[in-house]
Design a protein around this motif. Structure first.
Motif, short mmCIF file in Angstrom:
data_model
loop_
_atom_site.label_atom_id
_atom_site.label_comp_id
_atom_site.label_asym_id
_atom_site.label_seq_id
_atom_site.Cartn_x
_atom_site.Cartn_y
_atom_site.Cartn_z
N LYS A 30 -1.95 1.52 4.02
CA LYS A 30 -3.65 1.99 4.35
C LYS A 30 -3.91 2.53 3.00
O LYS A 30 -5.17 2.29 2.65
CB LYS A 30 -3.43 2.78 5.40
CG LYS A 30 -3.41 2.21 6.92
CD LYS A 30 -3.26 3.28 7.93
CE LYS A 30 -2.85 2.64 9.22
NZ LYS A 30 -2.79 3.81 10.36
N LEU A 31 -3.15 3.37 2.50
CA LEU A 31 -3.70 4.23 1.13
C LEU A 31 -3.86 3.26 0.08
O LEU A 31 -4.82 3.30 -0.59
CB LEU A 31 -2.79 5.27 0.93
CG LEU A 31 -3.06 6.12 -0.16
CD1 LEU A 31 -4.28 6.94 -0.23
CD2 LEU A 31 -1.96 6.98 -0.79
N ALA A 32 -3.01 2.19 -0.02
CA ALA A 32 -3.03 1.39 -1.18
C ALA A 32 -4.34 0.45 -0.81
O ALA A 32 -4.93 0.26 -2.04
CB ALA A 32 -1.68 0.53 -1.25
N LEU A 33 -4.54 -0.03 0.25
CA LEU A 33 -5.44 -1.07 0.46
C LEU A 33 -7.05 -0.08 0.40
O LEU A 33 -8.17 -0.61 -0.28
CB LEU A 33 -5.65 -1.39 2.00
CG LEU A 33 -4.56 -2.37 2.02
CD1 LEU A 33 -4.59 -3.02 3.68
CD2 LEU A 33 -4.98 -3.73 1.39
N ALA A 34 -6.95 1.20 0.70
CA ALA A 34 -8.30 1.96 0.26
C ALA A 34 -8.67 2.25 -1.04
O ALA A 34 -9.81 2.13 -1.32
CB ALA A 34 -8.16 3.62 1.06
N MET A 35 -7.64 2.34 -1.78
CA MET A 35 -7.73 2.45 -3.21
C MET A 35 -8.24 1.16 -3.70
O MET A 35 -8.89 1.26 -4.89
CB MET A 35 -6.64 3.03 -3.93
CG MET A 35 -5.93 4.45 -3.42
SD MET A 35 -6.96 5.71 -4.08
CE MET A 35 -6.56 5.60 -5.78
N GLN A 36 -7.61 0.02 -3.07
CA GLN A 36 -8.20 -1.52 -3.88
C GLN A 36 -9.52 -1.67 -3.50
O GLN A 36 -10.28 -2.07 -4.41
CB GLN A 36 -6.93 -2.47 -3.24
CG GLN A 36 -7.40 -3.61 -3.72
CD GLN A 36 -6.40 -4.61 -3.14
OE1 GLN A 36 -5.26 -4.25 -2.86
NE2 GLN A 36 -6.77 -5.84 -2.99
N ASP A 37 -9.92 -1.55 -2.08
CA ASP A 37 -11.33 -2.22 -1.76
C ASP A 37 -12.22 -1.00 -1.29
O ASP A 37 -13.39 -1.38 -1.04
CB ASP A 37 -11.14 -2.91 -0.76
CG ASP A 37 -10.27 -2.51 0.58
OD1 ASP A 37 -10.40 -1.15 0.65
OD2 ASP A 37 -9.75 -3.34 1.34
N HIS A 38 -11.68 0.38 -1.45
CA HIS A 38 -12.71 1.56 -1.16
C HIS A 38 -13.40 1.31 0.28
O HIS A 38 -14.49 1.69 0.49
CB HIS A 38 -13.86 1.33 -2.36
CG HIS A 38 -13.39 1.63 -3.67
ND1 HIS A 38 -12.93 2.67 -4.04
CD2 HIS A 38 -13.48 0.29 -4.67
CE1 HIS A 38 -12.43 2.19 -5.65
NE2 HIS A 38 -12.89 1.08 -5.93
N LEU A 39 -12.49 1.07 0.99
CA LEU A 39 -12.89 0.95 2.55
C LEU A 39 -11.93 1.86 3.40
O LEU A 39 -10.88 2.38 2.73
CB LEU A 39 -12.73 -0.33 3.22
CG LEU A 39 -13.38 -1.51 2.58
CD1 LEU A 39 -13.05 -2.98 2.90
CD2 LEU A 39 -14.91 -1.18 2.75
N GLN A 40 -12.33 2.19 4.58
CA GLN A 40 -11.52 3.11 5.26
C GLN A 40 -10.51 2.45 6.30
O GLN A 40 -10.78 1.97 7.38
CB GLN A 40 -12.49 3.97 6.04
CG GLN A 40 -11.93 5.30 6.61
CD GLN A 40 -13.22 6.21 7.29
OE1 GLN A 40 -14.04 6.21 6.84
NE2 GLN A 40 -12.64 6.71 8.37
N HIS A 41 -9.24 2.46 5.85
CA HIS A 41 -8.32 1.71 6.77
C HIS A 41 -7.56 2.76 7.52
O HIS A 41 -6.82 2.29 8.51
CB HIS A 41 -7.36 1.06 5.83
CG HIS A 41 -7.66 -0.06 4.81
ND1 HIS A 41 -8.02 -1.26 5.58
CD2 HIS A 41 -8.49 -0.14 3.92
CE1 HIS A 41 -8.67 -2.03 4.68
NE2 HIS A 41 -8.82 -1.36 3.61
#
Length: 339
Positions: A30-41
């Motif tokens: 979740k943290l990695a995806l949030a850093m990648q696409d700037h969305l709230q996972h």
């Protein structure tokens, strides 16, 4: 705007999905995806409205079940509605809340229990509505023509909130409008992905693996279909690539590669033989001139060129490269001169 309608038996599973993060994602992911696409996972769900209900997923489920008992004949009491905005469209939370209320009114659940939830883990804003089809009066909300009603609702909301207009499903159009060409970005993307994958895939297994890496689930039987990351199923024939065509392209690529490999092998063998015979008499420039032929890069370019030609939509499924149809003639045995 795109809408979706479904009904089911379980309140708990639908409420859990809408209120919680995706189960398949670890905290690290979740943290990695949030850093990648700037969305709230993490903590993706925000409840915009509780209508005649309250609490967590357990409390909501029990409240829905209690009211559902007022009509024991209904087999699928859960109603799940989804509204997704087109890319680049944005609305305030209050506007999304209003849209949720209009959607509830359209489907006859404005006075029923429901929650309206905003998800923040996608680029396009979208809301979920989980409702009890059974009202406090024991009556059940009608779900007939649900897809048509949702389509008409989306068109009205697009005009009201000045949103991008999305085409209605073809089945809900008039016979005249069905004849008009339609641009489907989802199908265009699939077509492009298939074309790019076929350029470099040497076999069907490699093709299928690469399509899976792009996020598609591949279904192969008598034909071939692809399911994208939004769970939308599209037949290969709908984008110009039937299973027959895909297999024929891969087969002809393989045959052409074998043919070119044989030519290069024979050329190298002849060159080596002649080079050994005349090594002392030939100058370096002459040897380079004699051995000049197609390089490995040129062979690859030829294969890609043939692939591009085969992937042309004017390509006939029964077409076979004339070069591959040539059957070598058997040498006739010369009659022996016997006296």
């Amino acid at each position: 705007m795109i809408g979706h309608v479904s009904i089911g038996r379980s309140f708990y599973h639908c409420i859990s999905y809408c209120l919680e993060d995706k189960r398949e994602l670890s905290e690290k992911k979740k943290l990695a995806l949030a850093m990648q696409d700037h969305l709230q996972h993490k903590g993706r769900a925000e409840v915009l409205e509780y209508n005649k209900c309250f609490g967590n997923k357990y409390e909501l489920t029990e409240q829905f079940k209690d009211v559902r008992k007022l009509s024991r004949r209904v087999e699928k009491p859960m109603l799940h509605l989804t509204l997704r905005l087109a890319p680049e469209d944005t609305l305030t939370k209050e506007q999304l809340r209003e849209i949720g209320r209009e959607c509830a009114k359209e489907f006859g659940i404005a006075d029923n229990q429901y929650i309206c939830v905003l998800h923040k883990d996608t680029k396009e804003q979208h809301i979920h509505i989980v409702a009890n089809r059974v009202g406090f009066n024991g009556k059940v909300a009608n779900d007939s023509n649900s897809y048509k009603r949702m389509s008409e609702l989306c068109r009205r909301l697009e005009k009201k909130y000045s949103l991008q207009e999305v085409l209605s499903p073809r089945v809900f159009l008039s016979s005249k409008d069905r004849l008009l060409p339609r641009h489907d970005s989802r199908k265009e993307k699939l077509k492009t992905d298939i074309q790019q994958t076929l350029k470099y895939a040497g076999s069907y297994l490699v093709f299928e693996r690469q399509m899976q890496n792009l996020g598609y689930k591949v279904l192969k039987s008598r034909g071939i279909s692809f399911i994208d990351d939004k769970k939308v199923k599209i037949k290969g024939s709908e984008v110009g690539f039937s299973l027959t065509k895909i297999e024929k392209i891969l087969r002809q690529k393989k045959q052409l590669a074998i043919k070119n490999a044989g030519e290069v092998k024979n050329r190298n063998k002849d060159s080596l033989s002649i080079s050994n015979s005349f090594n002392t008499g030939m100058q370096n420039e002459e040897k380079q001139s004699y051995n000049s032929g197609r390089t490995g890069g040129e062979v690859v370019k030829e294969i890609l060129g043939v692939t591009a030609q085969l992937m042309n939509f004017e390509y006939e499924p029964d077409y076979i490269d004339p070069e591959l149809q040539k059957i070598p003639k058997k040498k006739k045995n010369k009659p022996s001169l016997r006296r």
